[in-house]
Scaffold this motif. Structure first.
Motif, PDB file in Angstrom:
ATOM      1  N   ILE A 107       5.969   1.174 -11.996  1.00  0.00           N
ATOM      2  CA  ILE A 107       5.696  -0.231 -12.313  1.00  0.00           C
ATOM      3  C   ILE A 107       4.385  -0.618 -11.638  1.00  0.00           C
ATOM      4  N   ILE A 108       3.434  -1.088 -12.420  1.00  0.00           N
ATOM      5  CA  ILE A 108       2.139  -1.472 -11.843  1.00  0.00           C
ATOM      6  C   ILE A 108       2.068  -2.987 -11.741  1.00  0.00           C
ATOM      7  N   LYS A 129      13.872  -4.830   0.787  1.00  0.00           N
ATOM      8  CA  LYS A 129      14.971  -5.727   0.371  1.00  0.00           C
ATOM      9  C   LYS A 129      15.961  -5.004  -0.550  1.00  0.00           C
ATOM     10  N   LEU A 130      15.417  -4.208  -1.499  1.00  0.00           N
ATOM     11  CA  LEU A 130      16.272  -3.706  -2.582  1.00  0.00           C
ATOM     12  C   LEU A 130      16.896  -2.336  -2.335  1.00  0.00           C
ATOM     13  N   GLN A 131      16.210  -1.475  -1.546  1.00  0.00           N
ATOM     14  CA  GLN A 131      16.708  -0.096  -1.416  1.00  0.00           C
ATOM     15  C   GLN A 131      18.159  -0.021  -0.931  1.00  0.00           C
ATOM     16  N   ILE A 144      13.412   4.157  -4.597  1.00  0.00           N
ATOM     17  CA  ILE A 144      12.198   3.351  -4.719  1.00  0.00           C
ATOM     18  C   ILE A 144      11.076   3.960  -3.881  1.00  0.00           C
ATOM     19  N   GLU A 145       9.932   4.153  -4.516  1.00  0.00           N
ATOM     20  CA  GLU A 145       8.736   4.548  -3.759  1.00  0.00           C
ATOM     21  C   GLU A 145       7.673   3.481  -3.972  1.00  0.00           C
ATOM     22  N   THR A 146       6.687   3.435  -3.094  1.00  0.00           N
ATOM     23  CA  THR A 146       5.625   2.433  -3.235  1.00  0.00           C
ATOM     24  C   THR A 146       4.259   3.106  -3.071  1.00  0.00           C
ATOM     25  N   ALA A 147       3.236   2.447  -3.619  1.00  0.00           N
ATOM     26  CA  ALA A 147       1.881   2.986  -3.475  1.00  0.00           C
ATOM     27  C   ALA A 147       0.864   1.865  -3.649  1.00  0.00           C
ATOM     28  N   MET A 152       8.566   3.755  -8.984  1.00  0.00           N
ATOM     29  CA  MET A 152       7.480   3.601  -8.019  1.00  0.00           C
ATOM     30  C   MET A 152       6.843   2.237  -8.278  1.00  0.00           C
ATOM     31  N   ILE A 153       6.749   1.424  -7.221  1.00  0.00           N
ATOM     32  CA  ILE A 153       6.061   0.134  -7.328  1.00  0.00           C
ATOM     33  C   ILE A 153       4.648   0.361  -6.811  1.00  0.00           C
ATOM     34  N   ALA A 154       3.665   0.215  -7.703  1.00  0.00           N
ATOM     35  CA  ALA A 154       2.269   0.488  -7.315  1.00  0.00           C
ATOM     36  C   ALA A 154       1.442  -0.751  -7.628  1.00  0.00           C
ATOM     37  N   SER A 155       0.800  -1.309  -6.622  1.00  0.00           N
ATOM     38  CA  SER A 155       0.028  -2.525  -6.867  1.00  0.00           C
ATOM     39  C   SER A 155      -1.159  -2.594  -5.908  1.00  0.00           C
TER      40      SER A 155
END
Ligand code: NDP
Length: 400
Positions: free
Chosen positions: A6-7, A46-48, A55-58, A31-34
């Motif tokens: 998700i961008i 909050k969500l994991q 959930i991964e982030t970048a 993956m939340i990438a922003s």
């Protein structure tokens, strides 16, 4: 493992991410990438603990195709859900092409320097996506999005031909501020300060901004003033729905919103032409965005309901027929469920559903498609399941 990248991590993305996490059977990994990674990390924290979805982030600059390609190659998602801004549509589509990854968005591409919503830039990718064997699903929000699914559903089940569509977007919510926008202020103000237009007999008819006003009594909300706007789905629906003679889009606005907007316009604050200020180039509208309330902060304060839908007129078995399909959504109920107001909710839920249709192969054809070009039935079922139940009326009051 089925994965979605998700961008963006703004108002709409936050809802879509909550919904993916509720739907971990389909979204096994996201993956939340922003641009601002701290927002992605905060949401993950909050969500994991509440979900099986991993959930991964970048951090990513979605204006940069190479950066996007590198990130997609390292995460290997099945689909990229673009919930950044319309300016990033083409760079993200380029990265999807290079990595042969499916693509979904909620708003059509718009160049930064001209406030003009048109599909031509994204439709130009049709052949490339087809050859690459991947799908681009365009406009999977509410409008565009659910309005296209409603149109395809009406066409499939209720009509032989649809001659008139009026899309009515009513926000009966009250956030208590004299002026604030419910989604990204820059995109919102560009949209409402542009000239209005609608399609009649295959041609665009242009109006002055807010020139055409009607009053409509919306179920769940009551009587509201609504104004004819240009809206991107008119362009694709006029092509994809059989028999269209006229298609219009109306949105409700309160008097306070319009008075403030007029004043801001009159003093030049809504302009997208850069100006020099203290030796630095600034865009007035971008500066205005910086001083307005963040749409994400409206959630706890907004009360009331939205009612968005389409009134269809056409023919079935040789007889005239009218049909109204709509959804009513309550701002406070959305806030209780996912911490956002209904405007983000009504966009974020269909964004998740669109990504689900692609990731689980329910919608499976290579190329670039608007949402009404797919079978509407599984999407309509998912709307009822995931928080946006629809209602129908076979004898609606029409808009003159
Ligand atoms: P927001 O401004 O709240 O969120 C946009 C997000 O995109 C932010 O997190 C922002 O990062 C990020 N972003 C912006 N530029 C870049 C970039 N270059 N690289 C990486 N990330 C970037 O907008 P909304 O959530 O309100 O809207 C999202 C989209 O949904 C828009 O395209 C809007 O037009 C569309 N929309 C569609 C609707 C529909 O019904 N179809 C209705 C409402 C919205 P940062 O956090 O750093 O600012």
């Amino acid at each position: 493992m089925k994965k979605c990248m998700i961008i963006g991590c703004g108002g709409v993305a936050s809802v879509a991410i909550h919904k993916c996490c509720q739907n971990s059977e389909v979204f096994e990994g996201i993956m939340i990438a922003s641009r601002t990674k701290s927002k992605c990390d905060a949401l993950k924290e909050k969500l994991q603990p509440t979900t099986k979805t991993v959930i991964e982030t970048a951090q990513v600059n979605a204006d940069n195709v190479d950066e996007l390609i590198a990130l997609i190659e390292s995460y290997k998602p099945d689909v990229v859900l673009n919930l950044a801004l319309p300016y990033q549509d083409l760079t993200i589509m380029d990265a999807c092409l290079a990595t042969k990854t499916h693509y979904v968005d909620t708003a059509n591409y718009e160049p930064l320097d001209t406030a003009k919503f048109e599909y031509k830039w994204q439709w130009a990718y049709r052949e490339k996506f087809e050859k690459a064997g991947i799908t681009a699903l365009l406009g999977s929000g509410f409008d565009p999005g659910v309005t296209g699914v409603f149109s395809a559903y009406a066409m499939k089940h209720e009509f032989d031909e649809i001659n008139y569509i009026d899309i009515l977007d009513c926000n009966g919510g009250d956030h208590g501020y004299p002026f604030a926008t419910n989604f990204n202020p820059e995109i919102n103000i560009r949209e409402v300060s542009a000239k209005g237009s609608y399609i009649e007999d295959g041609k665009w008819v242009e109006t002055e901004p807010m020139e055409i006003k009607r009053v409509y009594n919306f179920k769940g909300v009551g009587e509201k003033d609504m104004y004819l706007l240009h809206h991107e789905e008119l362009e694709s629906l006029a092509l994809n729905i059989k028999g269209i003679k006229r298609i219009r889009f109306f949105m409700t606005f309160g008097q306070s919103y319009l008075t403030h907007l007029k004043c801001l316009e009159n003093v030049g604050m809504t302009s997208i032409e850069p100006i020099m200020y203290e030796g630095k180039e600034i865009v007035p509208l971008q500066f205005l965005k910086a001083v307005l309330p963040d749409p994400a902060s409206l959630g706890p304060r907004t009360v009331g309901k939205t009612n968005i839908g389409c009134i269809f007129r056409g023919k079935k078995d040789g007889k005239d027929k009218t049909y109204y399909l709509y959804n009513i959504c309550d701002h406070q109920e959305c806030y209780k469920e996912v911490g956002s107001q209904a405007i983000s909710y009504t966009t974020g839920v269909p964004a998740m559903i669109g990504a689900m249709m692609i990731i689980n192969g329910t919608w499976n054809k290579a190329g670039v498609y608007n949402i009404e070009e797919f079978d509407p039935d599984p999407f309509m079922e998912a709307l009822n399941k995931w928080g946006l139940p629809w209602e129908e009326d076979f004898n609606p009051v029409l808009v003159d």
